[in-house]
Scaffold this motif. Sequence first.
Motif, PDB file in Angstrom:
ATOM      1  N   MET A   1       0.846  -1.156   0.000  1.00 38.00           N
ATOM      2  CA  MET A   1       0.000   0.000   0.000  1.00 38.00           C
ATOM      3  C   MET A   1       0.902   1.233   0.000  1.00 38.00           C
ATOM      4  O   MET A   1       1.918   1.256   0.679  1.00 38.00           O
ATOM      5  N   ARG A   2       0.510   2.230  -0.800  1.00 34.05           N
ATOM      6  CA  ARG A   2       1.316   3.447  -0.934  1.00 34.05           C
ATOM      7  C   ARG A   2       0.419   4.685  -0.894  1.00 34.05           C
ATOM      8  O   ARG A   2      -0.736   4.625  -1.301  1.00 34.05           O
ATOM      9  N   ALA A   3       1.004   5.788  -0.455  1.00 34.52           N
ATOM     10  CA  ALA A   3       0.329   7.084  -0.483  1.00 34.52           C
ATOM     11  C   ALA A   3       1.375   8.135  -0.823  1.00 34.52           C
ATOM     12  O   ALA A   3       2.468   8.128  -0.256  1.00 34.52           O
ATOM     13  N   THR A   4       1.029   8.998  -1.766  1.00 34.90           N
ATOM     14  CA  THR A   4       1.962  10.041  -2.199  1.00 34.90           C
ATOM     15  C   THR A   4       1.295  11.403  -2.092  1.00 34.90           C
ATOM     16  O   THR A   4       0.135  11.568  -2.474  1.00 34.90           O
ATOM     17  N   SER A   5       2.046  12.370  -1.585  1.00 38.06           N
ATOM     18  CA  SER A   5       1.610  13.762  -1.535  1.00 38.06           C
ATOM     19  C   SER A   5       2.673  14.593  -2.233  1.00 38.06           C
ATOM     20  O   SER A   5       3.869  14.307  -2.109  1.00 38.06           O
ATOM     21  N   THR A   6       2.243  15.610  -2.965  1.00 40.07           N
ATOM     22  CA  THR A   6       3.186  16.452  -3.706  1.00 40.07           C
ATOM     23  C   THR A   6       2.928  17.928  -3.445  1.00 40.07           C
ATOM     24  O   THR A   6       1.814  18.329  -3.111  1.00 40.07           O
ATOM     25  N   ALA A   7       3.972  18.696  -3.639  1.00 42.81           N
ATOM     26  CA  ALA A   7       3.891  20.152  -3.524  1.00 42.81           C
ATOM     27  C   ALA A   7       5.060  20.747  -4.293  1.00 42.81           C
ATOM     28  O   ALA A   7       6.061  20.068  -4.540  1.00 42.81           O
ATOM     29  N   THR A   8       4.924  21.999  -4.641  1.00 48.58           N
ATOM     30  CA  THR A   8       6.016  22.745  -5.260  1.00 48.58           C
ATOM     31  C   THR A   8       6.252  23.995  -4.422  1.00 48.58           C
ATOM     32  O   THR A   8       5.291  24.675  -4.036  1.00 48.58           O
ATOM     33  N   VAL A   9       7.515  24.262  -4.123  1.00 46.36           N
ATOM     34  CA  VAL A   9       7.874  25.443  -3.329  1.00 46.36           C
ATOM     35  C   VAL A   9       8.856  26.297  -4.111  1.00 46.36           C
ATOM     36  O   VAL A   9       9.611  25.794  -4.939  1.00 46.36           O
ATOM     37  N   ASN A  10       8.837  27.572  -3.851  1.00 44.11           N
ATOM     38  CA  ASN A  10       9.728  28.512  -4.521  1.00 44.11           C
ATOM     39  C   ASN A  10      11.055  28.601  -3.771  1.00 44.11           C
ATOM     40  O   ASN A  10      11.448  29.650  -3.267  1.00 44.11           O
ATOM     41  N   THR A 101      11.273  23.953  -6.391  1.00 42.43           N
ATOM     42  CA  THR A 101      11.471  22.513  -6.229  1.00 42.43           C
ATOM     43  C   THR A 101      10.126  21.816  -6.104  1.00 42.43           C
ATOM     44  O   THR A 101       9.268  22.248  -5.325  1.00 42.43           O
ATOM     45  N   ARG A 102       9.971  20.739  -6.846  1.00 41.36           N
ATOM     46  CA  ARG A 102       8.795  19.871  -6.704  1.00 41.36           C
ATOM     47  C   ARG A 102       9.172  18.794  -5.692  1.00 41.36           C
ATOM     48  O   ARG A 102      10.251  18.201  -5.779  1.00 41.36           O
ATOM     49  N   ILE A 103       8.279  18.553  -4.748  1.00 42.07           N
ATOM     50  CA  ILE A 103       8.508  17.571  -3.685  1.00 42.07           C
ATOM     51  C   ILE A 103       7.455  16.481  -3.807  1.00 42.07           C
ATOM     52  O   ILE A 103       6.255  16.777  -3.874  1.00 42.07           O
ATOM     53  N   GLU A 104       7.915  15.243  -3.829  1.00 44.37           N
ATOM     54  CA  GLU A 104       7.008  14.100  -3.860  1.00 44.37           C
ATOM     55  C   GLU A 104       7.339  13.227  -2.656  1.00 44.37           C
ATOM     56  O   GLU A 104       8.431  12.665  -2.581  1.00 44.37           O
ATOM     57  N   TRP A 105       6.408  13.147  -1.699  1.00 46.13           N
ATOM     58  CA  TRP A 105       6.625  12.398  -0.467  1.00 46.13           C
ATOM     59  C   TRP A 105       5.752  11.150  -0.524  1.00 46.13           C
ATOM     60  O   TRP A 105       4.528  11.241  -0.496  1.00 46.13           O
ATOM     61  N   THR A 106       6.395   9.989  -0.608  1.00 47.96           N
ATOM     62  CA  THR A 106       5.672   8.726  -0.719  1.00 47.96           C
ATOM     63  C   THR A 106       5.927   7.864   0.512  1.00 47.96           C
ATOM     64  O   THR A 106       7.072   7.689   0.924  1.00 47.96           O
ATOM     65  N   LEU A 107       4.852   7.353   1.078  1.00 51.15           N
ATOM     66  CA  LEU A 107       4.938   6.421   2.185  1.00 51.15           C
ATOM     67  C   LEU A 107       4.396   5.077   1.725  1.00 51.15           C
ATOM     68  O   LEU A 107       3.467   5.021   0.923  1.00 51.15           O
ATOM     69  N   SER A 108       4.978   4.012   2.235  1.00 53.19           N
ATOM     70  CA  SER A 108       4.486   2.675   1.924  1.00 53.19           C
ATOM     71  C   SER A 108       4.445   1.860   3.204  1.00 53.19           C
ATOM     72  O   SER A 108       5.173   2.127   4.163  1.00 53.19           O
TER      73      SER A 108
END
Length: 140
Positions: A1-10, A101-108
């Motif tokens: 099982m996985r969950a991903t959240s993303t955001a972009t910061v300046n 920067t684009r940030i992709e945080w994935t948990l499994s």
Amino acid sequence: MRATSTATVNVPIEKAWAVLADHAGMSKWGPITATVEKPGAPERDGVGAVRRIAAPGPAPAIVEEITAYDAPTRLGYKALAGVPFKDYAGEVVLSPAGNGTRIEWTLSAGSRVPLVEQAALKAVSLVLLKAYTGYLKKSA
């Protein structure tokens, strides 16, 4: 099982990486205490490092080992103790996005109660991403 959240910061990727890879510095993200219990090699915060993250209250500290350290784009970790998920692991991938920067945080995690754990995993990924990006924005 996985969950991903993303955001972009300046924030430039090098600065985003410096904040992400500073395990003891996680204490600046919110009401937690983070310490490095065992340094990694060859980088102190690199592969093999063990970090302890404690929040106020009765919950046990979370102990994690760094499993991937590819500056300035990827940090991976797995839980050794303190989380309610089976086989819990995380990966944060940073990539350039214009001047930011684009940030992709994935948990499994392994699945025991799929719907409940999937929702909880997604909530945790959002909380971690929000704390990290909030600190990046304040320190920019």
